[in-house]
Design a protein around this motif. Structure first.
Motif, PDB file in Angstrom:
ATOM      1  N   ASP A 320      13.924  24.589  11.224  1.00  0.00           N
ATOM      2  CA  ASP A 320      12.967  25.676  11.491  1.00  0.00           C
ATOM      3  C   ASP A 320      13.715  26.866  12.094  1.00  0.00           C
ATOM      4  N   PHE A 321      14.675  26.567  12.969  1.00  0.00           N
ATOM      5  CA  PHE A 321      15.510  27.643  13.525  1.00  0.00           C
ATOM      6  C   PHE A 321      16.183  28.409  12.383  1.00  0.00           C
ATOM      7  N   ARG A 322      16.675  27.683  11.380  1.00  0.00           N
ATOM      8  CA  ARG A 322      17.368  28.372  10.286  1.00  0.00           C
ATOM      9  C   ARG A 322      16.398  29.233   9.460  1.00  0.00           C
ATOM     10  N   VAL A 323      15.144  28.775   9.369  1.00  0.00           N
ATOM     11  CA  VAL A 323      14.131  29.571   8.658  1.00  0.00           C
ATOM     12  C   VAL A 323      13.898  30.890   9.413  1.00  0.00           C
ATOM     13  N   LEU A 324      13.769  30.785  10.740  1.00  0.00           N
ATOM     14  CA  LEU A 324      13.504  32.013  11.514  1.00  0.00           C
ATOM     15  C   LEU A 324      14.744  32.906  11.617  1.00  0.00           C
TER      16      LEU A 324
END
Ligand SMILES: Cc1cc2nc3c(=O)[nH]c(=O)nc-3n(C[C@H](O)[C@H](O)[C@H](O)COP(=O)(O)OP(=O)(O)OC[C@H]3O[C@@H](n4cnc5c(N)ncnc54)[C@H](O)[C@@H]3O)c2cc1C
Ligand SMILES: NC(=O)c1ccc[n+]([C@@H]2O[C@H](COP(=O)([O-])OP(=O)(O)OC[C@H]3O[C@@H](n4cnc5c(N)ncnc54)[C@H](O)[C@@H]3O)[C@@H](O)[C@H]2O)c1
Length: 454
Positions: A320-324
């Motif tokens: 999710d961090f990589r998505v944001l």
């Protein structure tokens, strides 16, 4: 009053790397945490549970040493030392995290319980203790906790859950696990191997309800062989203090234990966040609806990790961090449309990806299945780990992998072979055409795939 471009609430598995990436990019960022840095995974989840499981595995193998021709006359478990080792690994990781936030250029860190207090114009107003912060953008990474079943008497008995188990200093005499999912299976086996008596009480018709019955059967057989009592289809009615410590009433029977271990699912930490002040209303189990770029229904508010519904793992929170990061600092191309593997760290270990057989059937997908018992793998026999099997489902038209289960030694590593093929969009022929090292469990995975074409 402070201001920040982005406020992240929760120093968990998405919050910490996102704070770092934004700070490194020179953005104005504030991370708010009410407790220890690192969230569940570091402080009472993955890290200490896998450390305790490692000790328990060693004890179990030592007890069976004669099977490998080795004599270990007595095997004693120093429970306090096992827990101390786990806690010291936690302290080490936590210390490294604390240190990283003291480095020049690190994100600002605010300690305290954050609560959203509505909007001032386009900005979100967040309070943490005495501090008030106005933020243009808000990222919520507040994680989850053990859900509390509606069971009369719960507040009167000695309770252990997925958070306070890490504080144990004395070996529990007899643990009654409520729930037979991931947390119960991993820790029930570990505690049993460390010397506690263990009973699992599961409401559903099988252990680990999401998995295929053949997976659940092997796990049940293994746990029972190790002396764990398992009650399926159980409907606990009430619990009371008494006997050894706890009495659990179900269907006219009474089970006794020293402690009740709650493992009946997760509840997202969204109830005290003040979300209603900005018009957000969490759904079942506190989950916040998001789209594939983790946007909630309110512009500028994002939810990541366990609170956003769907898979609740450290690796999905990290992704999710990589998505944001992609959305805030790059081209925004990354989404939550991803292949998500996971594992249950029992012995045998379950590595899983994609559809299970029952999910494929239910969804009406046509599929073919290749399956090999570990008893037919040379490597598994050499190392004395013949429990379980590897199975893979493929699309009969394209040969692409729909899902796989590796229930074997190091199953979490073995399943990664199928995961990489799925990520590459390759079909099973790629694996069959390749050369695999002998003797390995990877070879066994290839043989499961080959069984599809027999
Ligand atoms: C026993 C156990 C074993 C596990 N084992 C594994 C495993 O092997 N592999 C795996 O992938 N996953 C495992 N998990 C799951 C994994 O720990 C979680 O999925 C992951 O930590 C979720 O990350 P997160 O960022 O959503 O939340 P968390 O890591 O829990 O972080 C949330 C943070 O938010 C903080 N917070 C909450 N509310 C507020 C507030 N109002 N103000 C300020 N701060 C707040 C909390 O204190 C916490 O630090 C395990 C979980 C448990 C309980
Ligand atoms: N290896 C890993 O990745 C790992 C390890 C531990 C935890 N986790 C995280 O934690 C989650 C698992 O948490 P969990 O094990 O608490 O939940 P779970 O959903 O895996 O299992 C809960 C079980 O409790 C049963 N149950 C519910 N209410 C009950 C009741 N009143 N009486 C008896 N049984 C009842 C359910 O039928 C279910 O089988 C995972 O989904 C994951 O998010 C992951």
């Amino acid at each position: 009053m402070q201001t920040a471009e982005t406020v992240i609430i929760g120093a968990g598995q998405a919050g910490v790397p996102l704070a770092r990436a934004l700070a490194e990019a020179g953005r104005d960022i504030l991370l708010v945490e009410r407790d220890a840095l690192g969230g569940s995974c570091v402080n009472f989840g993955c890290t200490p549970s896998k450390a305790v499981i490692a000790s328990a595995r060693l004890a179990a193998q030592a007890r069976r040493a004669a099977e490998w021709g080795v004599t270990i006359p007595t095997v004693e478990v120093d429970f306090a030392a096992v827990m101390d080792r786990a806690r010291s690994l936690v302290a080490e990781q936590r210390g490294e995290l604390e240190e990283s936030f003291r480095q020049p250029g690190a994100a600002r860190l605010l300690r305290g319980e954050a609560r959203i207090e509505g909007q001032d114009g386009n900005r979100f107003r967040i309070r943490a203790g005495e501090a008030v912060v106005l933020a243009d953008r808000l990222v919520l990474d507040t994680g989850s906790r053990a859900a509390r079943p509606d069971l009369p008497g719960l507040e009167q008995v000695p309770l252990i859950d997925s958070r306070n188990w890490i504080d144990l200093r004395e070996r529990p005499g007899h643990l009654l696990f409520l729930g037979g999912g991931t947390i119960a299976l991993e820790l029930a086996q570990a505690f049993r191997r460390l010397g506690s008596a263990v009973t699992i009480v599961e409401a559903g018709p099988q252990l680990t309800e999401r998995e295929d019955p053949d997976v659940a059967e092997v796990l049940q057989r293994t746990l029972e062989a190790e002396g764990i009592a398992i009650h399926l289809g159980a409907k606990p009615e009430r619990v009371e203090a008494g006997g050894e410590g706890v009495r659990l009433h179900l269907g006219g029977r009474v089970l006794e234990g020293t402690h009740l271990f709650l493992a009946t699912g997760r509840q997202a930490n969204t109830d005290t966040l003040g979300l209603e002040s900005i018009g957000l209303h969490p759904g079942e189990k506190g989950v916040l609806e998001v789209d594939e770029r983790l946007r909630t229904g309110v512009d500028g508010v994002f939810a990541v990790g366990d609170i956003r519904g769907g898979p609740q793992f450290t690796h999905t929170a990290y992704d999710d961090f990589r998505v944001l990061r992609s959305l805030f600092l790059e081209d925004g191309a990354r989404t939550t449309r991803r292949i998500v593997p996971y594992a249950i760290f029992t012995e045998p270990e379950l590595g899983r990806v994609g559809l299970s057989e029952q999910e494929a059937r239910k969804a009406g997908y046509p599929y073919r299945i290749g399956r090999k018992p570990m008893a037919e793998s040379g490597k598994a026999r050499d190392i004395g780990r013949t429990e379980g099997f590897i199975k893979v489902l493929s699309d009969p038209g394209t040969g692409k992998i729909l899902g796989a289960a590796a229930l074997c030694d190091s199953g979490a590593e073995v399943v990664q072979l199928f995961v990489e093929l799925m990520n590459a969009g390759a079909d099973l022929r790629t694996m069959l055409d390749g050369v695999h090292i002998h003797p390995t469990l990877g070879e066994a995975a290839k043989n499961a795939a080959a069984a599809l074409y027999d």
